[in-house]
Design a protein around this motif. Structure first.
Motif, PDB file in Angstrom:
ATOM      1  N   SER A  37      -7.929  -6.645 -10.108  1.00 62.32           N
ATOM      2  CA  SER A  37      -9.103  -6.201  -9.320  1.00 62.32           C
ATOM      3  C   SER A  37      -9.018  -6.655  -8.020  1.00 62.32           C
ATOM      4  O   SER A  37      -8.402  -7.746  -8.031  1.00 62.32           O
ATOM      5  CB  SER A  37     -10.263  -6.267 -10.384  1.00 62.32           C
ATOM      6  N   ARG A  38      -9.969  -6.015  -7.320  1.00 65.79           N
ATOM      7  CA  ARG A  38      -9.796  -6.516  -6.057  1.00 65.79           C
ATOM      8  C   ARG A  38     -11.255  -7.577  -5.974  1.00 65.79           C
ATOM      9  O   ARG A  38     -10.926  -8.380  -5.465  1.00 65.79           O
ATOM     10  CB  ARG A  38     -11.170  -4.961  -5.265  1.00 65.79           C
ATOM     11  N   ALA A  39     -11.885  -7.803  -6.735  1.00 68.77           N
ATOM     12  CA  ALA A  39     -12.647  -8.880  -7.322  1.00 68.77           C
ATOM     13  C   ALA A  39     -11.312 -10.207  -6.840  1.00 68.77           C
ATOM     14  O   ALA A  39     -12.253 -11.360  -6.481  1.00 68.77           O
ATOM     15  CB  ALA A  39     -13.756  -8.797  -8.217  1.00 68.77           C
ATOM     16  N   GLN A  40     -11.040  -9.679  -7.852  1.00 68.36           N
ATOM     17  CA  GLN A  40     -10.063 -10.949  -8.425  1.00 68.36           C
ATOM     18  C   GLN A  40      -9.199 -11.150  -7.889  1.00 68.36           C
ATOM     19  O   GLN A  40      -8.889 -12.812  -7.598  1.00 68.36           O
ATOM     20  CB  GLN A  40      -9.407 -10.553  -9.796  1.00 68.36           C
TER      21      GLN A  40
ATOM     22  N   PRO B  14     -21.402 -14.975  -7.169  1.00 65.82           N
ATOM     23  CA  PRO B  14     -20.894 -15.880  -8.811  1.00 65.82           C
ATOM     24  C   PRO B  14     -20.644 -14.221  -9.377  1.00 65.82           C
ATOM     25  O   PRO B  14     -20.188 -14.751 -11.169  1.00 65.82           O
ATOM     26  CB  PRO B  14     -22.706 -15.442  -9.428  1.00 65.82           C
ATOM     27  N   LEU B  15     -20.210 -14.081  -9.583  1.00 68.29           N
ATOM     28  CA  LEU B  15     -19.797 -12.180  -9.590  1.00 68.29           C
ATOM     29  C   LEU B  15     -18.433 -12.352  -9.457  1.00 68.29           C
ATOM     30  O   LEU B  15     -17.176 -11.793 -10.409  1.00 68.29           O
ATOM     31  CB  LEU B  15     -19.936 -10.740  -8.726  1.00 68.29           C
ATOM     32  N   MET B  16     -18.044 -13.092  -8.882  1.00 70.18           N
ATOM     33  CA  MET B  16     -16.386 -13.871  -8.873  1.00 70.18           C
ATOM     34  C   MET B  16     -16.067 -14.931  -9.975  1.00 70.18           C
ATOM     35  O   MET B  16     -14.776 -15.034  -9.991  1.00 70.18           O
ATOM     36  CB  MET B  16     -16.455 -13.948  -7.768  1.00 70.18           C
ATOM     37  N   PHE B  17     -16.571 -14.896 -10.979  1.00 70.10           N
ATOM     38  CA  PHE B  17     -16.132 -15.840 -12.307  1.00 70.10           C
ATOM     39  C   PHE B  17     -15.251 -14.753 -12.576  1.00 70.10           C
ATOM     40  O   PHE B  17     -16.344 -13.731 -13.166  1.00 70.10           O
ATOM     41  CB  PHE B  17     -17.209 -16.707 -12.452  1.00 70.10           C
TER      42      PHE B  17
ATOM     43  N   VAL C 280     -28.542 -16.306 -12.262  1.00 71.60           N
ATOM     44  CA  VAL C 280     -28.281 -15.453 -11.129  1.00 71.60           C
ATOM     45  C   VAL C 280     -26.174 -14.467 -11.685  1.00 71.60           C
ATOM     46  O   VAL C 280     -26.284 -13.392 -10.583  1.00 71.60           O
ATOM     47  CB  VAL C 280     -26.784 -15.526  -9.909  1.00 71.60           C
ATOM     48  N   LEU C 281     -25.643 -14.467 -13.340  1.00 76.27           N
ATOM     49  CA  LEU C 281     -24.645 -13.911 -13.227  1.00 76.27           C
ATOM     50  C   LEU C 281     -25.155 -11.872 -13.534  1.00 76.27           C
ATOM     51  O   LEU C 281     -26.513 -12.351 -14.489  1.00 76.27           O
ATOM     52  CB  LEU C 281     -24.099 -14.392 -14.771  1.00 76.27           C
ATOM     53  N   PRO C 282     -24.396 -11.758 -14.022  1.00 71.25           N
ATOM     54  CA  PRO C 282     -24.527 -10.075 -13.976  1.00 71.25           C
ATOM     55  C   PRO C 282     -24.561  -9.986 -15.791  1.00 71.25           C
ATOM     56  O   PRO C 282     -24.461 -11.737 -16.066  1.00 71.25           O
ATOM     57  CB  PRO C 282     -23.051  -9.334 -13.504  1.00 71.25           C
ATOM     58  N   ASP C 283     -25.456  -9.803 -16.517  1.00 73.35           N
ATOM     59  CA  ASP C 283     -25.718  -8.985 -17.385  1.00 73.35           C
ATOM     60  C   ASP C 283     -23.929  -9.787 -18.397  1.00 73.35           C
ATOM     61  O   ASP C 283     -24.584 -10.149 -19.852  1.00 73.35           O
ATOM     62  CB  ASP C 283     -26.533  -7.669 -17.741  1.00 73.35           C
TER      63      ASP C 283
END
Length: 229
Positions: free
Chosen positions: A2-5, A69-72, A109-112
């Motif tokens: 993925s682009r985030a990774q 944090p989305l990128m964890f 703060v993490l997404p669900d």
């Protein structure tokens, strides 16, 4: 991938290089094209990353950039949970509370979908034996390490022989059953290891030790043949 990774991997690669590194080297290490690399660097800059350099010169990441944090990744979440649970269960109460606070702040703060990974993690810490060292003693040792202060300790060896030492604490090692201070001992004029449960009394000196802790720790690692982490 993925682009985030991919962006996360780029940040990690940049962090490993303390000097400017060529775009071609970065692209090869990440397995992407130069065009994609340049685009990803611009994306990170837009997110607040302090990346200096340009094409043909090289890039370096300045300190201070915090990843969203989305990128964890899922594995990173599991590592955070497992590490925090170990500290909460096996460290002293003060450090254990800090570990629980860290995990709560991250979860807030993490997404669900990632927050669920914290609450439902199947990685558990098995029961351990109680450690015969008080919370405040360990807290004082950690503070002396952080501030590079000398410690005066009343210490008994494995045979019960008592001595008074002035030591320069450089690290605190956490084993399952014991806690061990790595320190330079003025009495022995060398590095020694002191079990915390054999310290009858300790006092933090107002005097800083004369050499930087990072230098002492590196020297100890070399003497022990321990690779840097």
């Amino acid at each position: 991938m993925s682009r985030a990774q991919r962006l996360l991997d780029l940040i990690q690669v940049l962090r490993r290089h303390r000097r400017a590194v060529a775009g071609a080297v970065l692209a090869e290490e990440l397995g992407i094209s130069l065009r994609t690399l340049y685009r990803d660097i611009e994306t990170l800059k837009a997110q607040g990353a302090h990346i200096d350099g340009e094409a043909g010169i090289g890039y370096v990441l300045r300190p201070g950039f915090m990843l969203p944090p989305l990128m964890f990744s899922e594995e990173e979440i599991e590592a955070l949970v497992l590490g925090s649970r170990w500290v909460s269960d096996r460290a002293d109460g003060i450090l254990g509370k800090a570990a629980r606070n860290v995990l709560a702040k991250i979860g807030a703060v993490l997404p669900d979908d990632l927050k669920y990974g914290i609450d439902a993690s199947g990685l558990l810490i098995g029961p351990g034996e109680p450690i015969a060292v008080g919370d405040h003693e360990l807290a004082a040792i950690r503070q002396a390490i952080r501030t590079e202060r000398k410690l005066r300790i009343d210490y008994a060896d494995e045979h019960g022989n008592a001595t008074q030492r002035t030591v320069w604490p450089v690290a605190l090692a956490f084993f399952d059953r014991v806690r061990v201070i790595v320190a330079w001992c003025e009495l022995r004029d060398g590095y020694r290891h002191f079990r915390c449960d054999r310290i009858a009394a300790l006092e933090t000196s107002s005097e800083r030790y004369p050499r930087r802790r990072a230098v002492l720790l590196k020297e100890w690692r070399i003497l022990r043949g321990i690779p840097e982490q």
